[in-house]
Scaffold this motif. Structure first.
Motif, PDB file in Angstrom:
ATOM      1  N   VAL A   1       5.566  -3.968 -12.139  1.00  0.00           N
ATOM      2  CA  VAL A   1       4.857  -3.106 -11.196  1.00  0.00           C
ATOM      3  C   VAL A   1       3.514  -2.752 -11.823  1.00  0.00           C
ATOM      4  CG1 VAL A   1       4.854  -0.929  -9.926  1.00  0.00           C
ATOM      5  CG2 VAL A   1       7.003  -2.162 -10.257  1.00  0.00           C
ATOM      6  N   TYR A   2       2.438  -2.909 -11.039  1.00  0.00           N
ATOM      7  CA  TYR A   2       1.084  -2.649 -11.519  1.00  0.00           C
ATOM      8  C   TYR A   2       0.414  -1.683 -10.545  1.00  0.00           C
ATOM      9  CZ  TYR A   2      -3.399  -3.778 -13.780  1.00  0.00           C
ATOM     10  OH  TYR A   2      -4.576  -3.715 -14.482  1.00  0.00           O
ATOM     11  N   THR A   3       0.201  -0.435 -10.974  1.00  0.00           N
ATOM     12  CA  THR A   3      -0.311   0.614 -10.101  1.00  0.00           C
ATOM     13  C   THR A   3      -1.712   1.023 -10.511  1.00  0.00           C
ATOM     14  OG1 THR A   3       0.570   2.400 -11.487  1.00  0.00           O
ATOM     15  CG2 THR A   3       2.033   1.492  -9.806  1.00  0.00           C
TER      16      THR A   3
ATOM     17  N   GLN B   1      -3.143   3.463  -2.250  1.00  0.00           N
ATOM     18  CA  GLN B   1      -3.328   2.689  -3.467  1.00  0.00           C
ATOM     19  C   GLN B   1      -2.652   1.339  -3.269  1.00  0.00           C
ATOM     20  OE1 GLN B   1      -2.784   3.958  -7.376  1.00  0.00           O
ATOM     21  NE2 GLN B   1      -4.064   5.774  -7.209  1.00  0.00           N
ATOM     22  N   ASN B   2      -3.302   0.286  -3.748  1.00  0.00           N
ATOM     23  CA  ASN B   2      -2.762  -1.068  -3.647  1.00  0.00           C
ATOM     24  C   ASN B   2      -1.934  -1.344  -4.896  1.00  0.00           C
ATOM     25  OD1 ASN B   2      -2.219  -3.716  -3.006  1.00  0.00           O
ATOM     26  ND2 ASN B   2      -4.342  -4.283  -2.614  1.00  0.00           N
ATOM     27  N   VAL B   3      -0.650  -1.518  -4.720  1.00  0.00           N
ATOM     28  CA  VAL B   3       0.284  -1.684  -5.830  1.00  0.00           C
ATOM     29  C   VAL B   3       0.802  -3.125  -5.816  1.00  0.00           C
ATOM     30  CG1 VAL B   3       2.433  -0.908  -6.888  1.00  0.00           C
ATOM     31  CG2 VAL B   3       0.956   0.734  -5.721  1.00  0.00           C
TER      32      VAL B   3
ATOM     33  N   HIS C   1       0.846  -1.188   0.000  1.00  0.00           N
ATOM     34  CA  HIS C   1       0.000   0.000   0.000  1.00  0.00           C
ATOM     35  C   HIS C   1       0.886   1.243   0.000  1.00  0.00           C
ATOM     36  CE1 HIS C   1      -4.092  -1.694   0.712  1.00  0.00           C
ATOM     37  NE2 HIS C   1      -3.372  -2.732   1.100  1.00  0.00           N
ATOM     38  N   VAL C   2       0.602   2.145  -0.931  1.00  0.00           N
ATOM     39  CA  VAL C   2       1.311   3.414  -1.063  1.00  0.00           C
ATOM     40  C   VAL C   2       0.350   4.532  -0.686  1.00  0.00           C
ATOM     41  CG1 VAL C   2       2.500   4.979  -2.631  1.00  0.00           C
ATOM     42  CG2 VAL C   2       2.823   2.510  -2.849  1.00  0.00           C
TER      43      VAL C   2
ATOM     44  N   GLU D   1       2.663   5.682 -16.323  1.00  0.00           N
ATOM     45  CA  GLU D   1       2.630   4.339 -16.880  1.00  0.00           C
ATOM     46  C   GLU D   1       1.356   4.099 -17.674  1.00  0.00           C
ATOM     47  OE1 GLU D   1       2.731  -0.313 -15.349  1.00  0.00           O
ATOM     48  OE2 GLU D   1       3.232   1.328 -13.985  1.00  0.00           O
TER      49      GLU D   1
ATOM     50  N   PHE E   1       0.312   8.641 -11.020  1.00  0.00           N
ATOM     51  CA  PHE E   1       0.004   7.349 -11.590  1.00  0.00           C
ATOM     52  C   PHE E   1      -0.464   7.432 -13.044  1.00  0.00           C
ATOM     53  CE2 PHE E   1      -0.499   6.953  -7.040  1.00  0.00           C
ATOM     54  CZ  PHE E   1       0.242   5.822  -6.782  1.00  0.00           C
TER      55      PHE E   1
END
Length: 390
Positions: free
Chosen positions: A232-234, A217-219, A195-196, A345, A342
């Motif tokens: 990495v999936y943001t 946000q759950n990364v 979590h960010v 990407e 975000f």
């Protein structure tokens, strides 16, 4: 032509030979414009008497360019503490931005090194724009503009830095440790979520408020056993479950997920679905490292497998910890617009067809084969650990 002036004493008009109808200096005229200007000036002076003179704020003789030269040439500990990066890494990162041409720097007044240093200073110190402006002697608008510019440049550099792992070779960490060899010789990495902290819009905060106190946000990310991110999936809200993000990454081509080769697999925790190529621990058994005591007396091969699985998969936890320790901005987010963090990407994603679903029979067959193989191997290891015989 003579001008006429009214005399208050006699009530008669007096002629004046002065041009433009002006009176001599020794005569008073209550309708004169000059007297009105004097009174206006006097009032302005009274009103502005107590207002202090404006002083320049960014007047430190130590300019931004001089500060960058100091960091690059003096004690390496200074740049490590301020920018959270070594000098060779900083120089190479700046070269990669120029070499990959991820941003047009031709019409920008500041040097690329200054812009990169301001970005790293904010991320490494979790600093606000005002603090960075005072440090680098630039206006708040300049700091913010270059922060967003460098963030997007690094986002465009992501495909060149985050690369899939080499799945043809077993990692040396597994080969050199008898706890993992040969049980995990086909493992290529670990997957987990973190979590960010973000500043969500006031009307949209509920989806971003999950288990954590803050809006997050759950990364989801995958890493190799060198503690290098390979995916990495943001962009997901903090309330989104890990398994939902995981399945979305697997079934969406736009995510560019590095799927494992046949007979290869990633390690995932119990929050993810056990699928072909993604090995989860046994449910109903001890799993987390703190649950095992130092004597390591296992209650069956499944518990032994879970311990080895947790110990090897812990590399992703340590990678997240190092990243957040080095860049506290990920843990204590100042009030920056969430969309700016975000969109780099997402802006480069292209619409592609969805990946076809894996055949269910093939997944079941792979799981049975893998569980049988690991169970037999873990039974032998379990007997050796507990000094028993079959």
């Amino acid at each position: 032509m003579a001008n006429h002036v009214y005399d208050h004493g006699t009530g008669n008009e007096m002629s004046s030979s002065r041009p433009n109808g002006r009176q001599p200096n020794n005569m008073y005229d209550p309708y004169s414009d000059d007297d009105d200007d004097v009174m206006d000036l006097h009032m302005v002076c009274q009103l502005t008497r107590d207002i202090p003179m404006r002083q320049p704020q960014r007047n430190c003789p130590y300019t931004s360019e001089q500060y960058i030269k100091f960091l690059l040439s003096e004690n390496p500990k200074s740049i490590r503490e301020q920018l959270q990066m070594e000098v060779p890494t900083f120089v190479e990162l700046a070269k990669q931005i120029v070499r990959r041409n991820v941003v047009d720097w031709s019409n920008i007044r500041l040097s690329l090194e200054e812009s990169l240093a301001m970005f790293l200073f904010i991320c490494g110190q979790s600093s606000r724009t005002r603090n960075a402006g005072d440090r680098f002697q630039h206006s708040n608008e300049t700091i913010h503009r270059h922060f967003v510019l460098m963030m997007r440049a690094l986002g465009n550099l992501t495909p060149f830095v985050i690369q899939p792992p080499n799945m043809d070779v077993t990692h040396r960490k597994i080969r050199s440790d008898r706890r993992y060899w040969p049980w995990f010789k086909d493992c290529v990495g670990a997957i987990d979520g973190t979590h960010v902290v973000v500043v969500a819009p006031k009307g949209d905060q509920m989806p971003y408020r999950g288990r954590k106190v803050h809006t997050t946000q759950n990364v989801m990310a995958a890493c190799s056993f060198d503690m290098k991110f390979t995916f990495v999936y943001t962009g997901w809200e903090g309330s989104a479950h890990d398994s939902r993000i995981f399945l979305e990454a697997l079934t969406t081509n736009s995510a560019d997920f590095p799927h494992p080769l046949p007979n290869k697999y990633y390690l995932v925790d119990a929050g993810y679905t056990h699928l072909l190529g993604y090995v989860a621990p046994y449910r109903g058994q001890k799993y987390h490292l703190q649950e095992f005591n130092r004597r390591r007396r296992y209650h069956g091969p499944q518990e032994l497998f879970n311990h080895r699985h947790s110990s090897l998969r812990n590399v992703i936890e340590r990678t997240f910890g190092v990243l957040k320790k080095r860049f506290p901005l990920l843990r204590h987010m100042p009030r920056y617009d969430m969309d700016e963090f975000f969109d780099a990407e997402e802006s480069s994603d292209e619409d592609e067809d969805d990946v076809e679903d894996e055949d269910e029979d093939e997944q079941v067959k792979f799981r049975v084969k893998l569980e049988f193989k690991m169970t037999m191997e873990m039974k032998m290891e379990y007997q050796l650990c507990n000094n028993t015989t079959m």
